[in-house]
Scaffold this motif. Sequence first.
Motif, PDB file in Angstrom:
ATOM      1  N   LEU A   9       0.959  -1.220  -0.193  1.00 48.95           N
ATOM      2  CA  LEU A   9       0.052   0.044  -0.228  1.00 48.95           C
ATOM      3  C   LEU A   9       0.883   1.106   0.052  1.00 48.95           C
ATOM      4  N   ASP A  10       0.552   2.139  -0.786  1.00 45.27           N
ATOM      5  CA  ASP A  10       0.937   3.643  -0.635  1.00 45.27           C
ATOM      6  C   ASP A  10       0.120   4.509   0.366  1.00 45.27           C
ATOM      7  N   ASP A  66      -1.243   7.125  -0.201  1.00 46.20           N
ATOM      8  CA  ASP A  66      -2.369   7.789  -0.840  1.00 46.20           C
ATOM      9  C   ASP A  66      -3.765   6.925  -1.220  1.00 46.20           C
ATOM     10  N   SER A  67      -3.479   5.776  -0.724  1.00 44.39           N
ATOM     11  CA  SER A  67      -4.744   4.684  -1.037  1.00 44.39           C
ATOM     12  C   SER A  67      -5.424   4.371   0.241  1.00 44.39           C
ATOM     13  N   PRO A 101      -7.917   0.229  -8.853  1.00 45.35           N
ATOM     14  CA  PRO A 101      -7.840   1.606  -8.432  1.00 45.35           C
ATOM     15  C   PRO A 101      -8.889   2.620  -9.041  1.00 45.35           C
ATOM     16  N   TYR A 142      -1.136  -1.885 -10.338  1.00 45.11           N
ATOM     17  CA  TYR A 142      -0.477  -0.876  -9.490  1.00 45.11           C
ATOM     18  C   TYR A 142       0.162  -1.523  -8.113  1.00 45.11           C
ATOM     19  N   SER A 174       0.272  -0.478  -5.194  1.00 44.35           N
ATOM     20  CA  SER A 174      -0.464  -0.112  -4.179  1.00 44.35           C
ATOM     21  C   SER A 174      -1.732  -0.923  -4.362  1.00 44.35           C
ATOM     22  N   GLY A 175      -2.132  -1.802  -3.364  1.00 44.62           N
ATOM     23  CA  GLY A 175      -3.386  -2.405  -3.498  1.00 44.62           C
ATOM     24  C   GLY A 175      -3.265  -3.947  -4.057  1.00 44.62           C
ATOM     25  N   HIS A 198      -7.385   6.021  -4.970  1.00 41.54           N
ATOM     26  CA  HIS A 198      -6.163   5.946  -4.881  1.00 41.54           C
ATOM     27  C   HIS A 198      -5.893   7.540  -5.580  1.00 41.54           C
ATOM     28  N   ASP A 199      -5.156   8.335  -5.034  1.00 39.19           N
ATOM     29  CA  ASP A 199      -4.769   9.510  -5.682  1.00 39.19           C
ATOM     30  C   ASP A 199      -3.549   9.374  -6.569  1.00 39.19           C
ATOM     31  N   ARG A 225       2.756   6.211  -5.828  1.00 42.06           N
ATOM     32  CA  ARG A 225       3.193   4.992  -6.678  1.00 42.06           C
ATOM     33  C   ARG A 225       4.325   5.313  -7.446  1.00 42.06           C
TER      34      ARG A 225
END
Length: 309
Positions: free
Chosen positions: A93-94, A96-97, A128, A156, A158-159, A207-208, A309
């Motif tokens: 994960l990042d 921003d998520s 995302p 991605y 993240s996730g 997610h940004d 990311r």
Amino acid sequence: MSERSAVLAGIVVYHPDEAHLARLVAAVAPDVREVAVYANSPVDPALAERLVRAAGDTPVAILDQPGNHGLGEAYNALAARAEAEGDAFLFLLDQDSLPATGAVPALAGIFRQLAASGERPALVGAQPVAADGAALPLAAAPAGAGAPARRARFAYSSGSLVACAALETVGPFRADFFIDAIDVEWGMRAAARGFSVWVAPGVPMAHDLGRGIIRMPFGLTLTDQPPRRLYTFIRNQLAMLRLAHVPPGHKAKTLALMPARLAIYLIHNRFSREVRRAIGRGLADGLRHRLGPPDRAFPPTPAAPPGGR
């Protein structure tokens, strides 16, 4: 071993929004054995305590590092922690998520379903979505009727629910990329070694992406990146042209679209000095294969730290 006890959630942070980070920890903690926060910027004791409270009875580990080591090295440290504890999965994960409730068991269930059908998944990623709920673009095949996931070239980072067993064969994430295209390169390397990558459209994750989206004619989009991120994007995309496991079609697409992408970034940013510098340095270092942290070529500024990311 329960499903929860087989997963480490690894979150990479760099000057995070503290309230959002606490929400993220609270969202994933019930479904994992441990939450590990890899800190590319200092985490003060007050924030650490806030995260412990947010996690409830799930342990929280703060991996505090001197300096910013980027995403690739962070992912590798988290993978090593998961493997040392005997975890089956690493959930990346990042900051921003924010995945949907129950994302981890949902992705793990899809992973098992794919494996049972004869596939060899390396990871299954959440879908995302932007703030308005629209799915962010991914190069994935359409899902068949009733299919829980779509095959993709990459997901991605993240996730992504990454199988630790796949990491042993595919190898570590590219720390020298620092940020940008790390997930793309790893996904293509996984495919070259007999694995597959999947995205689950029914498991959304807010997610940004960069500073937003640059919308172009015919529904095409580009991620609006700050100059430092634009530098690493260009550099790493060119570096991937040297890699044997990157498909020829991807290389051809990179070469064909790069001039148009750079022109759009220049126009969108009104030919700013910083963007021109990012493009020039990114092209030069990408062609020379000069990788590693971007600080030498493009020092960070307080106004534009590197993002997720």
